[in-house]
Write an enzyme that holds these catalytic residues in place. Sequence first.
Site, PDB file in Angstrom:
ATOM      1  N   MET A  87       0.840  -1.206   0.000  1.00 18.22           N
ATOM      2  CA  MET A  87       0.000   0.000   0.000  1.00 18.22           C
ATOM      3  C   MET A  87       0.876   1.258   0.000  1.00 18.22           C
ATOM      4  SD  MET A  87      -3.055  -1.212  -0.179  1.00 18.22           S
ATOM      5  CE  MET A  87      -4.119   0.205   0.146  1.00 18.22           C
ATOM      6  N   CYS A  88       0.523   2.191  -0.840  1.00 13.20           N
ATOM      7  CA  CYS A  88       1.264   3.451  -0.982  1.00 13.20           C
ATOM      8  C   CYS A  88       1.405   4.176   0.349  1.00 13.20           C
ATOM      9  CB  CYS A  88       0.526   4.341  -1.992  1.00 13.20           C
ATOM     10  SG  CYS A  88       1.076   6.044  -2.057  1.00 13.20           S
ATOM     11  N   PHE A  89       0.315   4.224   1.109  1.00 15.01           N
ATOM     12  CA  PHE A  89       0.333   5.019   2.332  1.00 15.01           C
ATOM     13  C   PHE A  89       1.043   4.296   3.489  1.00 15.01           C
ATOM     14  CE2 PHE A  89      -2.577   7.502  -0.091  1.00 15.01           C
ATOM     15  CZ  PHE A  89      -2.412   8.801   0.380  1.00 15.01           C
TER      16      PHE A  89
END
Lengths: 241, 134
Positions: free
Chosen positions: A135-137
């Site tokens: 996940m990017c975050f």
Amino acid sequence: MEVWRLLRTWSGAPGYNMALDEALLLGSARPTLRLYTWEPEALSLGYFQRARDVPNLERAHAAVRRLTGGGAIHHAHELTFSITAPLEHPLYAGEVRGSYERVHAAIADALATFGVHAELRGTSALQSDREGTGMCFEHSTDLDLAWSGAKGVGSAQRRTKGRVLHHGSIKLDRSPLDASVAAIRDVAPSATLEQVAERLLASFASRFGVEFETAEPSKAEGARASERTSHFTSNAFVHRR
Amino acid sequence: MRPDDRKYTKSHEWVKLDGDTIKIGITDFAVTELCSGNEGDLVYCDLPEPGRELDAGETFGEIESVKAVADLNTPLAGTVAEVNVAIEEHLEILSRDPFNDGWMIKITPKSKSLDVDGLMDAAAYEELLAAKEA
């Protein structure tokens, strides 16, 4: 003063959202800022991500693959933006790093009006970083905007044929698939998406010395986006790696 | 001064005659634009399979840094003869030696001439970069 096109496309279908960004990348030479949201909420994979490296993909109700790199994002409770411009534009000329610093500074200005003190992450990892989620975050880099020990803005670029597409997500709140983001509403509980959009416009106008002209996608851009919508949600593209 | 034994594109690829083939790679400037000197910022490079036919100007691959995906373009038409697979596993080669070990593909060209519109010699490429930095 330079005049940018401004497109507001609320509640776009996931495939259309990606297809319109592609059409804008390949379309008008004029710089364009697009602000958008997603209906239904969807998970986007980064261009080079392997589907098996993103466990949340199986939990998402809808999925697309982006043209830009980086990690997966669950597009919910966020303002999504895209900027398309020639690579020679002063905002994007030179090293990629500098363009992030300029754009993220403008976003930080807008967030500050809500009392959110967003800063570039710098050299230290965040409490919210996690291995193995894709996940990017949960995978921050030094240029990401963070507050409260977590990443609250994720953005990525595609550079092709002398043009750039820079899109990103500004999180108003968490979602079950993006549960560890920093959220504007943690600091400003009553903040609305419309307010974030308007303050972002004001900040971009001030930082970059531009005006915005509200517009619709051109006929050619709209036609290309419609034609390509199914590509971005197709099994062949989403699971290409 | 960049090597003067090859030609350059304005999108920062280089091409060099190599026997019956032409080597194609990207310049140190392109690498720096993507990763600002942090070789670990380059994360992925996708190169074509040998045998693929390429038109002049066509995208033959893509490279991803931490913050951007960028196209790799060939200024010359030809058939991919060989791919430098070492790059896909060791992207740091591009930062350390973009003009030699960092070659990306060899093509069997339709024409072996590098005297093509849009290709610059090293001096002209240096001028292009100087203008960008001015």
